[in-house]
Design a protein around this motif. Structure first.
Motif, short mmCIF file in Angstrom:
data_model
loop_
_atom_site.label_atom_id
_atom_site.label_comp_id
_atom_site.label_asym_id
_atom_site.label_seq_id
_atom_site.Cartn_x
_atom_site.Cartn_y
_atom_site.Cartn_z
N LYS B 8 0.85 -1.20 0.00
CA LYS B 8 0.00 0.00 0.00
C LYS B 8 0.88 1.24 0.00
CE LYS B 8 -4.57 0.58 0.75
NZ LYS B 8 -5.12 -0.49 0.12
N GLU B 404 7.53 -1.63 4.20
CA GLU B 404 7.09 -3.02 4.05
C GLU B 404 8.23 -3.97 4.41
OE1 GLU B 404 4.34 -4.46 3.51
OE2 GLU B 404 4.92 -6.48 2.90
N ASN B 406 10.64 -3.34 6.38
CA ASN B 406 10.82 -3.25 7.82
C ASN B 406 9.79 -4.11 8.54
OD1 ASN B 406 11.79 -2.36 10.26
ND2 ASN B 406 10.43 -0.58 10.29
N ARG B 407 8.56 -4.07 8.03
CA ARG B 407 7.49 -4.87 8.64
C ARG B 407 7.79 -6.35 8.52
NH1 ARG B 407 2.60 -7.49 7.29
NH2 ARG B 407 3.06 -7.36 5.09
N ARG B 408 8.35 -6.71 7.37
CA ARG B 408 8.69 -8.12 7.17
C ARG B 408 9.94 -8.52 7.94
NH1 ARG B 408 7.68 -10.15 1.14
NH2 ARG B 408 5.55 -9.45 0.87
N ILE B 455 16.44 3.21 11.74
CA ILE B 455 16.90 1.84 11.68
C ILE B 455 17.84 1.69 10.50
CG2 ILE B 455 16.12 -0.55 11.61
CD1 ILE B 455 13.24 0.86 12.01
#
Lengths: 792, 530
Positions: B8, B404, B406-408, B455
């Protein structure tokens, strides 16, 4: 008291029969599903413990064996849903395997694999105690034992050891893997499958490898080849019927089809749902089915096309409140990760699952992913607000507030507004304003603020672009707000800040007054409804308070440890759950008076986490005095074990009830100590087929009212002639009538029916023969004098 | 089986004014044509007859321009002092203008010489106009009188001295030849009826009236003066309908557009504002200097604005034909029916339908993410924003992919093992966008940006130590510098916010919260309870 078959599939494997039907164990039931329509065709019930295994009879494909923790094996005809035989074994059975030539193999309690000889005797209930141990010390997981090629051998895995036992040679071979590989991989076995035509055993491992073993009938010269695709432990393995393919699945939720001939070729079917717990193949090889941990069965065509999905109530962590969708009256709560599930309580199936997060779910352990934490419906069900969060454990919290609008055309919710980082910290509570004029949402968060969100006031021409924006930010002395609640007309907002309850006017956002009743922070807040709308209820760890907002003073309070407080939207009643010495007590009261309307000690063990009032389709008119409060709605609640329960008004006195002559004990909220069930539901009386027919026939076709009246009155006369026998008596009777097998079947049917009443299934109970005779007799006799009496 | 959900990309809502039909309509003008006059342009009026010439009064001259000509079609230079209020007769053949000397002259638009000269005013005449019968001329003067003159004889018919200050605005009724409105610096607007012989209605504007305007229906009257624009309902006896305060300097002129009768007002604050029928500003034209006069041609073809520095600015409406021409030339793409071919087939009753699975179209980075090729996906995402063509720049896509990853939990993997070249690209991207407020409007977004990037920087610094490259070191230092500056800025902003908070808190009146005071407010809920 179960709204649903609370353990719809519950990690139990599913088995095919003839592609047409799919069998699966669900609690103490075995369900037969049609693979084409996804409908439940039959429910095989009779087991008193959890059903642990279901397997087709190898000699007759119309029959199925099921084993249970209650120590019995039952043989069923699943096409008609009839119990054929009961084999009493004596020990809890954890899995079952069959073999064409020999008898059934079971693994009883102390994790032994034993061969059980099933005696061929005409009786229905047989003692089967003739058994011989085959393997001892096997894994409790049913997937870690498999029968090989026509039952010549059995393979079992445990830890790092594969054990193969040949029945003919009576020889056991054991193959061990080293504790650690070169790369420090975990070598432990997780599952095993045997090739149906070839001497080949496939084993799955902790590190995601699959090993194919051959030549295992020799101690030394055995060989194995290794395949690796899964990144996590292989959950389950299965060979297709002809042995062309090997199917594997695991946490990744990808069905992998390995070609046995060409080793490197494999096909995938990704994104099936939760972790795959079991795969099975239909006898003709046309269909596969995968069972998932999220209470779901996928039926897949052999060309790897999804053909049907059977989805039950998804049981995961539930963070949201239990809610009732005002439109569909479905229960709404967390479903699949990142989804909200809409579960119809009436039809007992999932209506749909709304994707809130709209992100690809990565099936990987220990990954911090977005979860739906809060959700709220507006009064009419037009708006849905959801809060999703990520990074709860770490410091950097990512959250977003989403507002969904119901689209009439698409018949589902559509995303209207996304607000990223609506608050600086976690959102604790939110609620919509019940007033019809404005669409307003209030959120309270840990950042010591509560925010008011309003639907954008655009000119009429741009209505479709209306979006939400923040209207007001409120705080009180830097305290942390916990709960918020609107009064029933939406004019007042109550927000609790630790010990203080603040009342705000929703028009001007002025602080009208504060209420404080130390000690202890406020846990729950709740406004009274209808005639009690001037009362505000609040709970602390020790007390339950009721304030009168007209005088702004405390009306009454009572010392009580209330863990949950909810008001019925359709009546004045408020329900409070109170934890008392390990059990939860239920109190129902009206805010206007401190005396409870209804009390129930020890509704369930443990703390009640969530509860919800579900409005009935139509209010009950006649009801027991004690259960008047359940006239308009039902109460569902969730305990710590996340088992949904229902407080039911066990019995309603209806004419049908009398006609049927069912005399059941008023067993409300009875607790079943079974392994699977936490409680049992008492079912409201059901109309028999005859009565249904009577009611569904048009009035002009029916016989004269006088005739019907007489029948009804007569039923009152015969109602206590001992029709409602205890099931135990029936069993005794059936044992006596051994000779007449037909009679036996019928009585058995009746027995089943009696048991049905104790469970959830809504099958209409049949009239017993005696009752039917009585009815027939009644029909013949003329009772017109009664009607004369009535008319005069 | 659910399909792959693409990343998204967070779109930022466009701030500022919303595009409406009105804005589109009023934006559809060409760039203004500037014509330099000798002095401030005090009056512009369009001829009611086609080709809609317009008369411009500036300094001692009265000039008539054709709709498209930059040079005047005709110039009248008979005045010795400043001329005022040049206006056409209803048939566009005669023209009348007042002057500083107190004279009123009448011209034939075809000729050059003044046909009539009305004398009688003792002071400057700032407004002149024909009455709707065309035989009489009205004038308003600084000598506090408004007079009506007969064109045929050149004599004064009526004179009214009801105003107590200069008359600077007048409008004649188009429907009734005996009615006219005057506005004066004495803060009043008066409606005169020649038949009665005096004013019949007086409205208090509250400020010196600069211009008056009658709606075509003549039920509504607009008066401007001071910062206010007021609309009066004449049928209700001069009741004030609405008072608008959208300008921040004196509103000097007002006119109506011919389509929909939209009101336009010009002001000394250099803006022309367009109001819709509910008197909300729907569009705004900006000009270089203070506006004195404003006129709109019939069909809104031309907007002419006169300013204090003597510049006449003329905007012409874009022609719709021109657009179509452009479209016709450009039509190189395949026709619509090429795309629709075979897709609009409606199956017949006995047809056997074989459904084809719809292939999901994914962006390149999504395809790579689907295959868990994290490093490649990051490369693709970075390519998007370092592309040479500026309009293909999509930093939000890059940010979305990074978030995304980072989320993964695979951001480190995606960054591992990169060479100097790709790390430079990455650092350049960060330097460019880490504080890019112009690209990222919402503050939240910026916050997010930095958050995920912290990060990032940690990971990169690890890499740099391994890489030990001077170039990367320099880039990293620059990035750190930027972040430091951003942090300072944020801190300052927070301080300002704190100051504002205290200001607001002191402004809001403290309300005493008392128990007994509340019950009256509770009445509502009590009623409902009852």
């Amino acid at each position: 008291m179960l709204p649903s078959k609370q353990r719809l599939f519950q990690e139990r494997p599913a088995y095919f029969s003839k592609t047409m039907f799919l069998l699966c164990a669900s609690g103490d039931l075995v369900k037969v599903f049609s693979t084409s329509t996804e409908e439940c065709v039959h429910v095989l019930e009779g087991h008193t413990g959890q059903v642990t295994g279901v397997i087709l009879n190898p000699t007759n494909h119309l029959q199925v064996y099921s084993c249970s923790a209650d120590g019995t094996i039952r043989l069923w005809d699943f096409i008609d849903g009839i119990l054929i035989k009961i084999f009493v074994c004596g020990w809890p059975i954890f899995s079952i395997y069959t073999q064409v030539s020999k008898s059934v193999f079971v693994s009883p309690e102390n994790f032994q694999l034993v061969a059980l000889h099933l005696p061929k005797v005409p009786e229905q209930e047989v003692e089967a105690r003739e058994m011989s141990a085959v393997l001892c010390n096997i894994s409790s997981n049913p997937g870690s034992t498999a029968m090989g090629r026509g039952g010549e051998y059995v393979a079992s895995v445990m830890g790092r050891q594969l054990t193969v036992y040949f029945f003919k040679k009576l020889k056991t071979y054991r193959f061990s893997l080293k504790a650690t590989d070169k790369k420090g991989a975990k070598n432990a076995f997780t599952c095993v499958a045997c090739h149906p035509k070839d001497d080949c055993i496939a084993t799955g491992h902790e590190d995601g490898k699959i090993r194919l073993w051959r030549n295992f009938n020799q101690k030394k010269e055995y060989t194995y080849s290794t395949q690796h695709w899964h990144h996590d432990a292989v959950g389950t393995l299965c060979f297709t019927t002809e042995g062309m393919h090997l199917l594997s699945g695991g946490v990744e939720s990808v069905l992998v089809q390995w070609h046995c001939e060409e080793v490197n070729k494999k096909d995938f079917l990704p994104r099936l749902g939760g972790a795959i717990s079991h795969i099975c193949v239909s006898p003709d090889g046309q269909m596969y089915s995968t069972s998932h941990l999220d209470n779901k069965i996928n039926i897949i065509h052999c060309s790897l096309k999804l053909s049907a999905v059977i989805q039950g109530l998804v049981k995961g962590n539930i963070w949201t409140d239990l809610m009732i969708d005002p439109r569909t009256r479905a229960l709404v709560m967390n479903g699949r990760p990142g989804h909200l599930q809409f579960y119809s309580l009436q039809q007992d199936k999932q209506l749909y699952s709304l994707d809130i997060v709209q992100q690809e779910y990565i099936n990987q352990e220990g990954l911090d992913q977005f979860e739906v934490m809060r959700a709220a419906f507006s009064v009419g069900g037009t708006w849905l607000a959801t809060v999703e969060e990520r990074g709860r454990c770490t410091s950097d919290l990512e959250s977003s507030l989403k507002l969904w609008v119901y689209n009439e055309k698409a018949q589902s919710f559509e995303l209207n507004t996304t607000i990223t980082a609506a608050h600086q910290d976690r959102i604790m509570h939110m609620c919509f304003s019940p007033s019809t004029e404005t669409t307003m949402l209030v959120t309270t968060a840990w950042d010591n603020q509560f925010k008011v969100w309003l639907l954008g006031l655009d000119s009429d021409t741009q209505k479709e672009h209306a979006s939400w924006s923040c209207d007001y930010v409120g705080s009180y002395h830097g305290l942390q707000p916990t709960n918020c609640c609107f009064s029933s007309d939406g004019s007042l907002l109550a927000v609790s800040f630790k010990e203080v309850v603040t009342i705000w006017s929703s028009d001007t956002w002025e602080l009208l007054t504060t209420l404080c009743q130390p000690p202890g922070p406020i846990r729950e807040l709740c406004f009274g409804r209808l005639s009690c709308s001037k009362y505000l209820l609040g709970t602390t760890a020790k007390n339950l308070f009721c304030w009168n907002l007209l005088t702004c003073s405390l009306e009454w309070s009572t010392p009580m440890d209330v863990c949950l407080l909810r008001s019925d939207p359709l009546s004045e009643n408020v329900v409070a759950f109170s934890l008392h010495s390990g059990n939860t007590d239920l109190f129902v009261f009206r805010p206007s008076e401190p005396r409870p309307l209804f009390t129930q000690k020890a509704v369930c063990g443990g703390k009640v986490q969530r509860c919800v009032f579900s409005p009935r389709e139509e209010p009950l008119d006649s009801c027991d005095e004690r259960f008047q409060w359940l006239n308009r709605s039902r109460l569902y609640f969730l305990t710590e074990l996340m088992v949904p329960l229902l407080v039911d008004d066990s019995v309603a006195v209806t004419p049908f009830y009398l006609l049927l002559g069912k005399h059941r004990q008023q067993q409300e909220e009875k607790q079943n100590s079974g392994v699977s069930q936490a409680a049992d539901r008492v079912q409201p009386p059901q109309a028999s087929v005859a009565i249904k027919e009577l009611l569904h026939t048009p009035a002009h076709v029916l016989p004269a009212a006088s005739f019907l009246c007489s029948m009804f009155v007569n039923s009152l006369l015969i109602s206590n002639t001992g029709k409602g026998k205890e099931p135990a008596e029936q069993v005794e009777e059936s044992e006596k009538e051994e000779d007449d097998s037909e009679e036996e079947m019928e009585t058995h049917d009746y027995e089943q029916e009696v048991r049905t009443q104790g469970s959830v299934e809504e099958a209409p109970p049949l009239l017993s023969k005696a009752e039917e005779k009585e009815l027939r007799r009644v029909r013949k006799t003329d009772f017109s004098w009664v009607t004369n009496l009535a008319s005069s | 089986m659910a399909s792959f959900k693409p990343v998204k990309v967070q779109t930022i809502p466009k701030l500022g004014e919303r595009v409406t039909e009105d804005t589109l309509y009023w934006k559809n003008y060409k760039a203004p044509v500037q014509i330099k006059e000798f002095a401030a342009v005090t009056k512009i009026e369009f001829s009611p007859l086609p080709p809609h010439n317009y008369v411009v009064t500036a300094s001692t001259r009265i000039q008539v321009y054709g709709p498209h000509s930059l040079e005047p079609v005709r110039t009248f230079t008979r005045f010795h002092d400043a001329a005022y209020g040049g206006s056409f007769r209803g048939d566009g053949k005669l023209l009348v203008a007042g002057s500083e000397e107190g004279l009123i002259r009448l011209f034939d638009t075809g000729g050059r010489v003044a046909l009539r000269q009305f004398t009688g005013h003792s002071k400057a005449v700032h407004v002149t106009s024909f009455l709707s019968d065309g035989y009489r001329v009205l004038s308003g003067s600084d000598d506090l009188s408004s007079r009506v003159w007969d064109v045929a004889s050149g004599t004064e018919l009526n004179s009214y001295t009801e105003h107590t200050d200069y008359i600077r605005a007048a409008a004649a009724s188009k429907l009734n030849p005996d009615l006219y409105v005057t506005g004066s610096y004495d803060h009043t607007v008066k409606l005169f009826d020649v038949r009665v012989g005096g004013s019949v209605m007086t409205m208090q504007h509250g400020h010196p009236v600069e211009s008056v305007l009658l709606y075509p229906s003549e039920a509504l009257l607009v008066s401007t003066g001071g910062r206010y624009v007021k609309v009066w309902d004449l049928l209700k006896g001069g009741q004030q309908l609405v008072s608008l305060k959208n300008h921040h300097k004196t509103v000097t002129c007002a006119c109506l557009s011919t389509t929909d009768n939209k009101l336009l007002t010009g002001s000394l604050d250099r803006h022309v504002k367009v109001y819709n029928s509910s008197y909300k500003v729907v569009h705004n034209f900006d000009y270089a200097t203070s506006i004195l006069s404003l006129a709109v041609a019939p069909d809104d073809k031309v907007i002419a604005v006169g300013m204090t520095n003597g510049v006449l600015s003329v905007r012409h409406r874009k022609h719709t034909e021109e657009k179509q021409e452009v479209l016709g030339k450009r039509r190189r793409n395949p026709a619509y029916r090429v795309f629709i071919k075979g897709k609009n087939y409606v199956p017949k009753q006995d047809d056997f339908l074989v459904s084809k699975t719809v292939k999901q179209h994914l962006q390149k980075h999504d395809r790579q993410l689907k295959c868990f090729q994290v490093s490649k996906a990051l490369d693709t995402a970075l390519e998007v924003s370092i592309c040479i063509w500026r309009r293909f720049h999509k930093p939000e896509v890059t940010v979305a992919v990074m978030t995304e990853l980072n989320r993964r939990g695979t951001l480190k993997n995606a960054l591992a093992g990169r060479d100097e070249q790709s790390l430079t690209t990455l650092l350049n991207f960060l330097i460019k966008y880490v504080c890019a407020h112009s690209h990222i409007h919402a503050r939240e977004m910026t916050h997010e940006y930095i958050n995920s990037n912290i990060i990032f920087i940690l990971c990169i610094s690890l890499n740099v130590i391994l890489g030990d490259s001077n170039k990367l070191m320099r880039l990293l230092q620059r990035l750190m510098e930027l972040l430091g500056r951003e942090a300072e800025l944020q801190q300052e902003l927070l301080q300002v916010l704190g100051i504002l908070d205290t200001l607001f808190a002191s402004l809001t009146p403290r309300k005493e919260v008392t128990g007994p005071a509340v019950p009256p407010i509770m009445q509502g809920s009590q009623l409902q309870a009852a």
